[in-house]
Write a protein that holds these residues in place. Sequence first.
Motif, PDB file in Angstrom:
ATOM      1  N   UNK A 139     -22.289  32.783   2.369  1.00 17.29           N
ATOM      2  CA  UNK A 139     -22.971  31.489   2.239  1.00 17.29           C
ATOM      3  C   UNK A 139     -23.508  31.278   0.833  1.00 17.29           C
ATOM      4  N   UNK A 140     -24.073  32.326   0.234  1.00 16.59           N
ATOM      5  CA  UNK A 140     -24.622  32.216  -1.114  1.00 16.59           C
ATOM      6  C   UNK A 140     -23.518  31.948  -2.135  1.00 16.59           C
ATOM      7  N   UNK A 141     -22.367  32.577  -1.977  1.00 14.20           N
ATOM      8  CA  UNK A 141     -21.272  32.333  -2.942  1.00 14.20           C
ATOM      9  C   UNK A 141     -20.721  30.925  -2.775  1.00 14.20           C
ATOM     10  N   UNK A 142     -20.711  30.404  -1.530  1.00 13.21           N
ATOM     11  CA  UNK A 142     -20.227  29.034  -1.304  1.00 13.21           C
ATOM     12  C   UNK A 142     -21.174  28.004  -1.908  1.00 13.21           C
ATOM     13  N   UNK A 143     -22.468  28.289  -1.861  1.00 17.62           N
ATOM     14  CA  UNK A 143     -23.458  27.366  -2.429  1.00 17.62           C
ATOM     15  C   UNK A 143     -23.633  27.535  -3.937  1.00 17.62           C
ATOM     16  N   UNK A 144     -23.666  28.777  -4.396  1.00 20.91           N
ATOM     17  CA  UNK A 144     -23.992  29.046  -5.802  1.00 20.91           C
ATOM     18  C   UNK A 144     -22.828  29.423  -6.688  1.00 20.91           C
ATOM     19  N   UNK A 145     -21.628  29.479  -6.136  1.00 26.38           N
ATOM     20  CA  UNK A 145     -20.467  29.859  -6.941  1.00 26.38           C
ATOM     21  C   UNK A 145     -20.263  31.362  -6.957  1.00 26.38           C
ATOM     22  N   UNK A 146     -19.264  31.776  -7.729  1.00 26.93           N
ATOM     23  CA  UNK A 146     -18.885  33.189  -7.786  1.00 26.93           C
ATOM     24  C   UNK A 146     -20.008  34.064  -8.342  1.00 26.93           C
ATOM     25  N   UNK A 147     -19.996  35.308  -7.887  1.00 29.45           N
ATOM     26  CA  UNK A 147     -20.889  36.324  -8.440  1.00 29.45           C
ATOM     27  C   UNK A 147     -20.200  36.899  -9.678  1.00 29.45           C
ATOM     28  N   UNK A 148     -20.933  37.003 -10.772  1.00 24.47           N
ATOM     29  CA  UNK A 148     -20.342  37.530 -12.017  1.00 24.47           C
ATOM     30  C   UNK A 148     -20.164  39.042 -11.965  1.00 24.47           C
ATOM     31  N   UNK A 150     -22.374  42.921 -10.192  1.00 22.34           N
ATOM     32  CA  UNK A 150     -23.315  43.454  -9.201  1.00 22.34           C
ATOM     33  C   UNK A 150     -24.769  43.049  -9.477  1.00 22.34           C
ATOM     34  N   UNK A 151     -25.254  43.133 -10.727  1.00 23.72           N
ATOM     35  CA  UNK A 151     -26.639  42.686 -10.965  1.00 23.72           C
ATOM     36  C   UNK A 151     -26.854  41.196 -10.635  1.00 23.72           C
ATOM     37  N   UNK A 152     -25.823  40.384 -10.881  1.00 27.11           N
ATOM     38  CA  UNK A 152     -25.914  38.962 -10.562  1.00 27.11           C
ATOM     39  C   UNK A 152     -26.023  38.767  -9.047  1.00 27.11           C
ATOM     40  N   UNK A 153     -25.220  39.497  -8.283  1.00 21.83           N
ATOM     41  CA  UNK A 153     -25.288  39.445  -6.821  1.00 21.83           C
ATOM     42  C   UNK A 153     -26.668  39.913  -6.350  1.00 21.83           C
ATOM     43  N   UNK A 154     -27.166  40.993  -6.931  1.00 20.48           N
ATOM     44  CA  UNK A 154     -28.474  41.527  -6.557  1.00 20.48           C
ATOM     45  C   UNK A 154     -29.568  40.493  -6.784  1.00 20.48           C
ATOM     46  N   UNK A 155     -29.519  39.847  -7.931  1.00 20.59           N
ATOM     47  CA  UNK A 155     -30.532  38.855  -8.266  1.00 20.59           C
ATOM     48  C   UNK A 155     -30.473  37.657  -7.312  1.00 20.59           C
ATOM     49  N   UNK A 156     -29.291  37.137  -7.071  1.00 20.83           N
ATOM     50  CA  UNK A 156     -29.148  35.960  -6.220  1.00 20.83           C
ATOM     51  C   UNK A 156     -29.550  36.227  -4.774  1.00 20.83           C
TER      52      UNK A 156
END
Length: 174
Positions: A139-148, A150-156
């Motif tokens: 759901x987060x990737x669909x709303x916020x776009x791709x994760x750059x 691992x730290x970006x995924x962690x933050x989001x």
Amino acid sequence: MTKLDWRERAIARKIEQNPYYRFQNLSEIRVGAKLGISIDVNQASVDDWLRLPGISITQARTLVEMNNSGIQILCMEDLAAALGISVTKIAFWQPVLNFSYYDQNSFHAPPKINPNTATLEQLEAIPNLNYNMALNIIENRELGGKYRNLPHLQQRLSLAPDFVYHLMYYFQFD
């Protein structure tokens, strides 16, 4: 380590001064092997492959992509076929190559997935990643776009550091 003659010691000094030293010929490869340098064919990075003489960046990337997609190279013939060349052209690489087999379901080489394209089922297959977390990733990737990364995924997703540490063995970002 095997004893080195005076010519080999000069080569050894060059190799030891640069961890990514690119071998120039069979003599240097033999010295590298005597120094304990070993390239694990099924876990090698692009930098590892580029240490070998005659390999291009495109070939190195292809080998890494093959490995990341689950294709394993088990012998010199497999490597030559993957590169689209004759075994005789690369046979002199043999002293520094290690052909290990990794079970795709083992702890030592878990299959890596891209969280930007992974399905719910693929995410749930990761140990300790439950349905809710898998759904949250999608759901987060669909709303916020791709994760750059691992730290970006962690933050989001506001993930705990130990959980992110666990995920680094299962995620690969393209």
